[in-house]
Structures are given as structure tokens and as C-alpha cells.
Design a protein around this motif. Structure first.
Motif, mmCIF file in Angstrom:
data_model
loop_
_atom_site.group_PDB
_atom_site.id
_atom_site.type_symbol
_atom_site.label_atom_id
_atom_site.label_comp_id
_atom_site.label_asym_id
_atom_site.label_seq_id
_atom_site.Cartn_x
_atom_site.Cartn_y
_atom_site.Cartn_z
ATOM 1 N N SER A 1 -4.299 43.953 -38.267
ATOM 2 C CA SER A 1 -4.501 45.108 -38.638
ATOM 3 C C SER A 1 -6.471 44.682 -38.446
ATOM 4 C CB SER A 1 -4.507 45.899 -39.837
ATOM 5 O OG SER A 1 -4.625 45.092 -41.317
ATOM 6 N N ARG B 1 -7.412 42.081 -36.599
ATOM 7 C CA ARG B 1 -7.778 41.365 -35.198
ATOM 8 C C ARG B 1 -7.167 43.348 -34.891
ATOM 9 N NH1 ARG B 1 -2.853 37.440 -33.723
ATOM 10 N NH2 ARG B 1 -3.188 38.961 -31.962
ATOM 11 N N SER B 2 -7.100 43.945 -34.439
ATOM 12 C CA SER B 2 -7.545 45.274 -34.347
ATOM 13 C C SER B 2 -8.742 45.894 -34.756
ATOM 14 C CB SER B 2 -6.198 46.058 -34.120
ATOM 15 O OG SER B 2 -4.952 46.097 -34.451
ATOM 16 N N VAL C 1 -10.078 44.649 -31.069
ATOM 17 C CA VAL C 1 -9.754 46.797 -30.441
ATOM 18 C C VAL C 1 -10.676 47.294 -30.519
ATOM 19 C CG1 VAL C 1 -8.437 48.348 -29.569
ATOM 20 C CG2 VAL C 1 -7.410 45.934 -29.909
ATOM 21 N N PHE D 1 -5.288 46.443 -25.767
ATOM 22 C CA PHE D 1 -4.588 45.838 -26.814
ATOM 23 C C PHE D 1 -3.514 45.129 -26.232
ATOM 24 C CE2 PHE D 1 0.145 46.720 -28.689
ATOM 25 C CZ PHE D 1 -0.362 46.758 -29.718
ATOM 26 N N GLU E 1 -5.448 41.761 -26.161
ATOM 27 C CA GLU E 1 -5.600 40.901 -27.633
ATOM 28 C C GLU E 1 -4.268 40.765 -28.269
ATOM 29 O OE1 GLU E 1 -6.286 39.689 -31.132
ATOM 30 O OE2 GLU E 1 -7.367 40.259 -29.583
#
Length: 398
Positions: free
Chosen positions: A231, A233-234, A238, A245, A248
Motif C-alpha cells: 500500500s 509503494r502504491s 503508482v 502497476f 512497480e
């Protein structure tokens, strides 16, 4: 705020700091020579060369020469340089910016920024013991340290050091040093400071600071931890950097070790480590936008490198955005020579590598077999399989 690290003015220099009684007695002994002098450039290069024989990883000669050009008195010789075992100490007198940098973990001891170091004759805000080399002469160098640094800063200032290994950590502890992290959570884990006579660095009630956020970094071992890492890293790559997506989350997440960083229990940062034959790759460092004023990024990198060192690795490799190489330099990373920048996910990167200091208790064949089967990163704490052995013992006894 770091005013609580600054000792009150006194005329006794470092003899007014919290040296234990045994150390004070040695420093006060008239039988111990405490004279020092600034070593010449030629002597310094010779001394550092001798020290490297037993202390690999010291700063390059080019760094030493740069520091001496800024302040020629930073290496003090105790006795003669033409002996088989010369004794000397190297120190960095830090200005106010240097004091802030060392407490925040921003002082690169392998290649210090001279802008953080006092020039000759300038009163320091803090002093960092860069290197003490005194085989079989520690008492003499201790006396010299007390007298010389007392003259350098007669009104007192914090005295910092870092322990290179467990033996030196124990020695510093006996001398009265303690971890700066005890009062400054953002400080490097191994940074030590000599306290005032009352043994405290706490601020007075009138200067009290609000309670600092609690930072926690640990190996991700559960699915919840992995989801927290993903979460973060998103949110970072992202959402903010518009990274696709599948770029990553590249297929390497389930063959890597992840470290999750939390602030007051909230997932705030993450870093990923992948292990190869003779090196580790440090990657996917991410900190949520609202936590970037914290020191979490520094804690994550240090924890990842310490984890790799404990597993016996001596080299780390990584990719850095071209505008972030100075950040990685704090941890000893340097660009790979002869390699050109390259692109992925619409960002330009350079290759970096760093030498790691082998942990004295690295995991290897021959250690206690229970250590190897404990949860990743928790090798010093008995795990489920330790407890299972006790169960078997109880059944046998019955």
C-alpha cells in the motif's frame, strides 16, 4: 531541536562530563603522558596506512587530504610516529550545522562534508571522534583526549562517537557514552554521546518538547505486513509517480525480504532487499508523502543494510535516481565507475554500490542450529521451533 545535547559551560572541558570514576582517575594520574601534537600530512598518511592493516574500510587518502586541507589539526599524534605501534586520534570539530547533521544521521563519516567542520581556531558546537588508534596505549590516548579536547572546547560541547564492533561498544559504555537514540529517535542506531555529569541529556521542564512520534522498522513476516508494504509503494510510485502497476509490482516481491516502517502504528514506509550470490540489492524505498519530514527513510535503509550484513553479505548494489545519489552517499554508496545512466519507468537512474561491514555475529554454518530456523531477522529471540524442542524434552521426561 537538539539543544538538550549541549552541555552547560564549564572550565574543566571534558573532565566535567560523565566519565566513570576509574576513567577520571586515569585521566588525572600524573603517571600518564597526555601530550599530543598535530601530525604532518606525511605522518597522517603513514598512520592511516598502518591503521588500515587492522581496520579496513577507513576513509580514502583523498578524503583524509581534503579534511586536512580544511583543518590541519584534525589528526593528533600521541608520542612518536616512527614506532611500530603509533597512537593517534582523529576528530571532526563540528559547527552548528554539523551538530544537526550528526544527530539526524546526515553526516557521512566516510566522506564528511567540510562545510559541517570547523576551521582551525573555530569553537566547535560538537566533536565527533573520527578514529582512535592506540594499540596497547589506550590509557595514554585517553589522557590525551581529555586534555586536548578540553583545551579545544573549554566551555564544553557534546562528544560523539560510533562503535565499530561489540568490543568497542562495550568500551565506550564503560567510559560513560550512551546511545543518542535514547533521547533523539531520529539519530543513527550506533551513534553514542558522552553525557553530562548528571547522566542525563533531557531538557528541563521549561524546554520540554512534545512527545516524538514512535518509529518502528521490522521485517515483514505476515500477509498484513506485506499488504502494508504494497500500500505504501502504491501510494508513492503508482499514485504519485504514475508508475504502471506491472512495473512497480515486477514479479520479485515474493522472492525478496521486505522491511516495513511504521510511525505511531501507521504504515509509513517500506524497502525491499533481494539476495544474490555475493551481493544484495536494495530497492523500492518508499515513504508516504505525509511522513517525509521524519527520519524514516534513513531508518529503513540502515535496517536493510544491517539485515544484509547480519546474513554475511559484504556488498550492496542499487539504482538511484540521478538527483538522489547524495542521499545514498550517506550510507556509503558510490556510483559504479564506467557505467552510464539508464532509464526505466520514465526515470533516469545510475548504478551504485557500497561495501558493508561484516557483522561479528553474522549467520553462518556452525552457529546454533536454532538461530538459523528462527523467524527472519529475529535471530536473537527464541522462536516457535525453539519452544517445540522444549515440548519434546518434556514428553521424554514423562
Amino acid at each position: 531541536m537538539i539543544q538538550d545535547l549541549v552541555s552547560a559551560p564549564n572550565e574543566g572541558g571534558y573532565r566535567q562530563l560523565a566519565f566513570p570514576q576509574r576513567v577520571q582517575d586515569l585521566c588525572a594520574s600524573g603517571q600518564v603522558t597526555g601530550m599530543t601534537r598535530a601530525a604532518s600530512v606525511e605522518e597522517v598518511l603513514k598512520l592511516v596506512g598502518i591503521a588500515r592493516q587492522t581496520m579496513p574500510g577507513l576513509a580514502d587518502d583523498s578524503v583524509v587530504l581534503k579534511i586536512l586541507a580544511h583543518n590541519p589539526e584534525l589528526v593528533q599524534l600521541a608520542g612518536r610516529a616512527d614506532t611500530d605501534t603509533p597512537a593517534f586520534l582523529a576528530y571532526l570539530p563540528l559547527n552548528a550545522a554539523g551538530l544537526r547533521a550528526i544527530v539526524r544521521g546526515e553526516l557521512n563519516s566516510s566522506d564528511p562534508d567540510v562545510e559541517l567542520i570547523c576551521t582551525k581556531g573555530e569553537a566547535p558546537a560538537a566533536i565527533y571522534i573520527w578514529l582512535v588508534f592506540a594499540p596497547r596505549k589506550f590509557v595514554s590516548i585517553l589522557r590525551a583526549l581529555d586534555l586536548y579536547l578540553g583545551r579545544l572546547a573549554p566551555r564544553g560541547c557534546p562528544l560523539f562517537a560510533q562503535a565499530a564492533n561489540a568490543a568497542s561498544a562495550a568500551l565506550f559504555s564503560r567510559m560513560g557514552f550512551r546511545a543518542v537514540m535514547d533521547s533523539h529517535a531520529e539519530a543513527p542506531e550506533k551513534l553514542l554521546v558522552l553525557a553530562s555529569l548528571d547522566g542525563s541529556l533531557a531538557m528541563s521542564a521549561s524546554q520540554a518538547k512534545p512527545e516524538k512520534p514512535k518509529l518502528d522498522v521490522r521485517v515483514a513476516r505476515t500477509m498484513d505486513d506485506l499488504l502494508k508494504s504494497f500500500s505504501v509503494r502504491s501510494a508513492t510510485y503508482v499514485a504519485e509517480q504514475l508508475c504502471p502497476f506491472d512495473e512497480e509490482f515486477d514479479g520479485n516481491d515474493f522472492c525478496a525480504t521486505h522491511l516495513i516502517g511504521e510511525i505511531d502504528g501507521e504504515p509509513a514506509g517500506s524497502i525491499r532487499v533481494r539476495f544474490f550470490s555475493d551481493f544484495v540489492k536494495i530497492e523500492r524505498l518508499a515513504v508516504r508523502r505525509e511522513y517525509r519530514q521524519s527520519r524514516l527513510a534513513f531508518r529503513l535503509v540502515r535496517a536493510a543494510l544491517a539485515h544484509a550484513s547480519r546474513k554475511g553479505y559484504r556488498r550492496a548494489y542499487g539504482h538511484s535516481r540521478t538527483d538522489l545519489t547524495r542521499f545514498w552517499g550517506i550510507f556509503g554508496f558510490k556510483p559504479l565507475e564506467g557505467r552510464s545512466p539508464f532509464m526505466f519507468s520514465d526515470v533516469e537512474y545510475v548504478e551504485l554500490q557500497a561495501d558493508l561491514v561484516a557483522a561479528i555475529d553474522s549467520i553462518a554454518i556452525g552457529v546454533d542450529p536454532y538461530v538459523i530456523i528462527r523467524p527472519e531477522g529475529a535471530w536473537d529471540t527464541p522462536g516457535p521451533l525453539d519452544r517445540s524442542a522444549l515440548r519434546s524434552t518434556v514428553r521424554s521426561a514423562a
